[in-house]
Design a protein around this motif. Structure first.
Motif, PDB file in Angstrom:
ATOM      1  N   HIS A 161       9.924   7.010  -3.315  1.00 52.89           N
ATOM      2  CA  HIS A 161      10.555   6.031  -2.410  1.00 52.89           C
ATOM      3  C   HIS A 161      11.861   5.513  -2.984  1.00 52.89           C
ATOM      4  O   HIS A 161      12.820   5.262  -2.243  1.00 52.89           O
ATOM      5  CB  HIS A 161       9.574   4.904  -2.057  1.00 52.89           C
ATOM      6  CG  HIS A 161       8.491   5.382  -1.156  1.00 52.89           C
ATOM      7  ND1 HIS A 161       8.734   5.852   0.109  1.00 52.89           N
ATOM      8  CD2 HIS A 161       7.160   5.526  -1.352  1.00 52.89           C
ATOM      9  CE1 HIS A 161       7.608   6.253   0.671  1.00 52.89           C
ATOM     10  NE2 HIS A 161       6.635   6.065  -0.200  1.00 52.89           N
ATOM     11  N   ARG A 189       3.205   4.475   6.165  1.00 54.18           N
ATOM     12  CA  ARG A 189       3.878   3.710   5.108  1.00 54.18           C
ATOM     13  C   ARG A 189       4.237   2.307   5.589  1.00 54.18           C
ATOM     14  O   ARG A 189       4.153   1.339   4.823  1.00 54.18           O
ATOM     15  CB  ARG A 189       5.157   4.460   4.679  1.00 54.18           C
ATOM     16  CG  ARG A 189       4.884   5.757   3.945  1.00 54.18           C
ATOM     17  CD  ARG A 189       6.133   6.630   3.846  1.00 54.18           C
ATOM     18  NE  ARG A 189       5.883   7.841   3.061  1.00 54.18           N
ATOM     19  CZ  ARG A 189       6.774   8.823   2.913  1.00 54.18           C
ATOM     20  NH1 ARG A 189       7.969   8.743   3.506  1.00 54.18           N
ATOM     21  NH2 ARG A 189       6.487   9.880   2.187  1.00 54.18           N
ATOM     22  N   ILE A 221      14.306   8.161  -2.123  1.00 54.30           N
ATOM     23  CA  ILE A 221      14.666   8.161  -0.693  1.00 54.30           C
ATOM     24  C   ILE A 221      15.751   7.109  -0.444  1.00 54.30           C
ATOM     25  O   ILE A 221      16.752   7.367   0.234  1.00 54.30           O
ATOM     26  CB  ILE A 221      13.414   7.917   0.191  1.00 54.30           C
ATOM     27  CG1 ILE A 221      12.483   9.153   0.123  1.00 54.30           C
ATOM     28  CG2 ILE A 221      13.811   7.617   1.631  1.00 54.30           C
ATOM     29  CD1 ILE A 221      11.122   8.968   0.792  1.00 54.30           C
ATOM     30  N   THR A 222      15.576   5.926  -1.041  1.00 49.29           N
ATOM     31  CA  THR A 222      16.619   4.892  -0.904  1.00 49.29           C
ATOM     32  C   THR A 222      17.903   5.353  -1.585  1.00 49.29           C
ATOM     33  O   THR A 222      19.009   5.197  -1.036  1.00 49.29           O
ATOM     34  CB  THR A 222      16.148   3.552  -1.524  1.00 49.29           C
ATOM     35  OG1 THR A 222      14.885   3.203  -0.954  1.00 49.29           O
ATOM     36  CG2 THR A 222      17.144   2.436  -1.242  1.00 49.29           C
ATOM     37  N   GLU A 227       1.030   8.309  -0.151  1.00 50.67           N
ATOM     38  CA  GLU A 227       2.036   8.065   0.904  1.00 50.67           C
ATOM     39  C   GLU A 227       3.448   8.064   0.339  1.00 50.67           C
ATOM     40  O   GLU A 227       4.310   7.313   0.803  1.00 50.67           O
ATOM     41  CB  GLU A 227       1.772   6.724   1.593  1.00 50.67           C
ATOM     42  CG  GLU A 227       0.439   6.662   2.284  1.00 50.67           C
ATOM     43  CD  GLU A 227       0.488   7.207   3.678  1.00 50.67           C
ATOM     44  OE1 GLU A 227       1.564   7.709   4.081  1.00 50.67           O
ATOM     45  OE2 GLU A 227      -0.543   7.158   4.356  1.00 50.67           O
ATOM     46  N   GLY A 228       3.697   8.878  -0.678  1.00 52.75           N
ATOM     47  CA  GLY A 228       4.987   8.883  -1.369  1.00 52.75           C
ATOM     48  C   GLY A 228       4.887   7.972  -2.569  1.00 52.75           C
ATOM     49  O   GLY A 228       4.572   6.785  -2.437  1.00 52.75           O
ATOM     50  N   SER A 231      10.657   3.085   3.522  1.00 52.67           N
ATOM     51  CA  SER A 231      10.423   3.387   2.105  1.00 52.67           C
ATOM     52  C   SER A 231      10.676   2.164   1.231  1.00 52.67           C
ATOM     53  O   SER A 231       9.931   1.886   0.298  1.00 52.67           O
ATOM     54  CB  SER A 231      11.361   4.513   1.636  1.00 52.67           C
ATOM     55  OG  SER A 231      10.855   5.747   2.062  1.00 52.67           O
ATOM     56  N   SER A 281      13.551   5.649   8.311  1.00 51.02           N
ATOM     57  CA  SER A 281      12.601   6.066   7.274  1.00 51.02           C
ATOM     58  C   SER A 281      12.934   5.395   5.944  1.00 51.02           C
ATOM     59  O   SER A 281      12.042   4.993   5.197  1.00 51.02           O
ATOM     60  CB  SER A 281      12.672   7.582   7.075  1.00 51.02           C
ATOM     61  OG  SER A 281      12.333   8.225   8.263  1.00 51.02           O
ATOM     62  N   ALA A 282      14.236   5.281   5.647  1.00 48.02           N
ATOM     63  CA  ALA A 282      14.635   4.696   4.362  1.00 48.02           C
ATOM     64  C   ALA A 282      14.287   3.201   4.316  1.00 48.02           C
ATOM     65  O   ALA A 282      13.905   2.680   3.264  1.00 48.02           O
ATOM     66  CB  ALA A 282      16.123   4.917   4.119  1.00 48.02           C
ATOM     67  N   LYS A 296       7.683  -0.230   1.640  1.00 50.05           N
ATOM     68  CA  LYS A 296       6.452   0.288   1.015  1.00 50.05           C
ATOM     69  C   LYS A 296       6.573   0.131  -0.499  1.00 50.05           C
ATOM     70  O   LYS A 296       5.673  -0.367  -1.166  1.00 50.05           O
ATOM     71  CB  LYS A 296       6.242   1.755   1.410  1.00 50.05           C
ATOM     72  CG  LYS A 296       4.864   2.343   1.050  1.00 50.05           C
ATOM     73  CD  LYS A 296       4.762   2.981  -0.318  1.00 50.05           C
ATOM     74  CE  LYS A 296       3.416   3.648  -0.600  1.00 50.05           C
ATOM     75  NZ  LYS A 296       3.280   4.148  -1.976  1.00 50.05           N
ATOM     76  N   ARG A 297       7.704   0.548  -1.033  1.00 43.60           N
ATOM     77  CA  ARG A 297       7.893   0.518  -2.485  1.00 43.60           C
ATOM     78  C   ARG A 297       7.860  -0.907  -3.023  1.00 43.60           C
ATOM     79  O   ARG A 297       7.163  -1.227  -3.983  1.00 43.60           O
ATOM     80  CB  ARG A 297       9.216   1.196  -2.839  1.00 43.60           C
ATOM     81  CG  ARG A 297       9.479   1.243  -4.328  1.00 43.60           C
ATOM     82  CD  ARG A 297      10.705   2.095  -4.624  1.00 43.60           C
ATOM     83  NE  ARG A 297      10.792   2.333  -6.046  1.00 43.60           N
ATOM     84  CZ  ARG A 297      11.360   1.477  -6.898  1.00 43.60           C
ATOM     85  NH1 ARG A 297      11.907   0.361  -6.468  1.00 43.60           N
ATOM     86  NH2 ARG A 297      11.375   1.748  -8.183  1.00 43.60           N
ATOM     87  N   ASP A 313       5.859   7.937   8.075  1.00 47.03           N
ATOM     88  CA  ASP A 313       6.645   6.713   8.294  1.00 47.03           C
ATOM     89  C   ASP A 313       5.768   5.599   8.851  1.00 47.03           C
ATOM     90  O   ASP A 313       5.863   4.445   8.423  1.00 47.03           O
ATOM     91  CB  ASP A 313       7.781   6.972   9.294  1.00 47.03           C
ATOM     92  CG  ASP A 313       9.029   7.521   8.623  1.00 47.03           C
ATOM     93  OD1 ASP A 313       9.027   7.641   7.384  1.00 47.03           O
ATOM     94  OD2 ASP A 313       9.998   7.814   9.344  1.00 47.03           O
TER      95      ASP A 313
END
Ligand code: TGC
Ligand code: FAD
Length: 389
Positions: A375, A249, A378-379, A369-370, A323, A319-320, A326-327, A246
């Protein structure tokens, strides 16, 4: 000093504190003096510029948000983000080294380690005298680290570690590795593996077209005896490494903006100077569309990161949410790099400009990193309640 003037279309500097600006300025000066002059050659030769390590320690890029009592720089999350942004404006590979050292090596030792581990490792990691790496990914388990095979057995006075990790940033020269491995009950723990331990090797991964100025390698464990005092005792389970991710990211969400800024800045200057059909190409609608969309996307990403930084400072960023940033920001930067490359025409493919190097680097950043897909999922899970991994 004549330092980089970052695009700031919505006067976001007004949201920064004096400390934020001082930290950013120091990093900017370091990028200009130490990184920019050497980075192209390092990338062409596929060599990590180790001479930068000491200076990275001095500007607080190692352990930015770790408290000063433990060797860190004691900064807030926005300062950490700004350091990542400026470093990645230089090169994603240099930002990688700082991300790994801060969020994936120092942070787990700080959060999950013993007093003795903190004292032994954190001050040296903060100065760059010691370098760490983070081993989660395995040959058969990338996006799904829960399936990892690397394992250790309790042998009374020590643990016996077996298995392997791959695609590990900094592995070829790291002094220590934070390695995630399963115990006899299939529970994941973090272990500090030190260079020189018998049966531990770190072969380098060659032939990368991306992150060429960063050293990547494997971690191979063949009956490595790990002293019991090298286990990180204060958290176990997959949530331990994911919690570190986390933080990394979050830093990447900021870092990607730096790469995008450099591409935009390069393309804008080039478009104003390059004359075709009797006018600068900047006077052509097609090029204006590219440049306008770039600054629009950079501005949106800056707002996302700044707000995420304030939430993280308050301990409220989920965390979401991380994500999503980052995405969004990495894809934004990659698209801008591709467009900027076209604005430069043939020069866009040349190492005389930074754009293609950023573009190739970002192909790793969108995967590590995912991945971009993970990601999204995750969302997706966060908003629907259904895990679709
Ligand atoms: P799942 O069952 O959802 O979760 C397992 C446990 O972890 C907890 N958790 C988290 N905790 C903290 N932070 C997060 N972001 C967390 N996400 C989940 C969760 O609550 C649970 O806890 P508990 O107590 O109930 O056990 O796990 P899953 O197996 O279904 O996987 C979820 C998924 C797919 C999101 C996860 O595996 C994932 O993120 N995969 C991507 C792997 C990845 O990012 N690898 C990166 C390797 S490191 C790297 O790339 C460094 S590059 C560095 C550089 O050079 O800059
Ligand atoms: P896979 O997981 O095999 O994925 C392949 C494709 O399938 C991807 O497009 C992915 O999005 C997709 N996919 C996977 N699962 C699903 C799903 N459920 N639904 C839909 N699509 C899916 N790791 C570390 O531990 N430490 C490091 O320091 C580190 N540094 C790295 C440095 C570089 C330069 C690179 C390239 C990678 C690094 N990594 C590191 C590894 C990185 O984290 C992994 O590559 C990443 O997590 C993806 O794993 P994978 O490559 O095995 O791809």
């Amino acid at each position: 000093e004549d330092l980089f003037q970052a695009p700031d279309y919505y006067n976001l500097d007004e949201l920064l504190t004096e400390e934020h600006k001082v930290v950013r300025q120091a990093t900017r000066a370091f990028v200009k003096k130490e990184i920019s002059p050497i980075i192209e050659e390092a990338a062409q030769k596929a060599e990590f510029p180790k001479q930068l390590l000491k200076g990275l320690g001095e500007i607080g890029a190692f352990g930015s948000f770790i408290p000063e009592d433990f060797g860190g720089a004691g900064m807030d999350q926005i300062s950490y983000g700004l350091i990542m942004q400026e470093l990645e404006r230089g090169d994603s590979g240099i930002r990688s080294t700082a991300s790994v050292q801060t969020s994936l090596v120092m942070d787990p030792i700080f959060k999950f380690g013993t007093g003795e581990q903190r004292e032994k490792f954190l001050p040296k990691l903060a100065t760059g005298e010691m370098i760490g790496c983070f081993g989660l990914t395995e040959p058969d388990h990338g996006s799904n680290p829960a399936g990892m095979r690397t394992n250790f057995q309790d042998k009374g006075d020590h643990y016996l570690l077996n298995g392997s990790k791959m695609w590990i940033s900094n592995a070829p020269f790291a002094d220590i590795a934070i390695v995630w491995a399963k115990d006899e009950n299939e529970r994941i723990h973090g272990l500090i593996v030190e260079r020189g331990m018998e049966g531990f090797s770190t072969p380098e991964t060659h032939n990368k077209w991306s992150l060429r100025a960063s050293a990547t390698g494997e971690l191979v464990f063949d009956n490595v005896k790990i002293p019991k005092k090298n286990l990180l005792p204060n958290k176990s389970g997959l949530g331990a490494p994911l919690g570190c991710l986390d933080s990394a990211r979050f830093g990447i969400a900021w870092g990607a903006i730096g790469a995008a800024m450099d591409c935009y800045d390069t393309a804008l200057k080039y478009a104003k100077e390059r004359v075709q059909f009797n006018k600068p190409i900047a006077a052509k609608q097609l090029q204006q569309k590219k440049l306008t969309e770039m600054i629009t996307e950079i501005t949106k990403a800056q707002l996302l990161s700044w707000r995420l930084g304030t939430l993280k400072n308050e301990g409220k960023a989920t965390s979401a949410q991380i994500s999503m940033a980052k995405r969004n920001n990495v894809e934004m930067a990659l698209k801008i790099a591709r467009e900027a490359r076209q604005v430069l025409g043939a020069n866009g493919i040349s190492g005389n400009y930074s754009v293609m190097r950023h573009m190739m680097n970002l192909e790793s950043v969108i995967t590590y990193e995912g991945t971009h897909d993970i990601h999204l999922l995750i969302t997706g899970m966060d908003i629907t309640g259904h895990a679709a991994f």
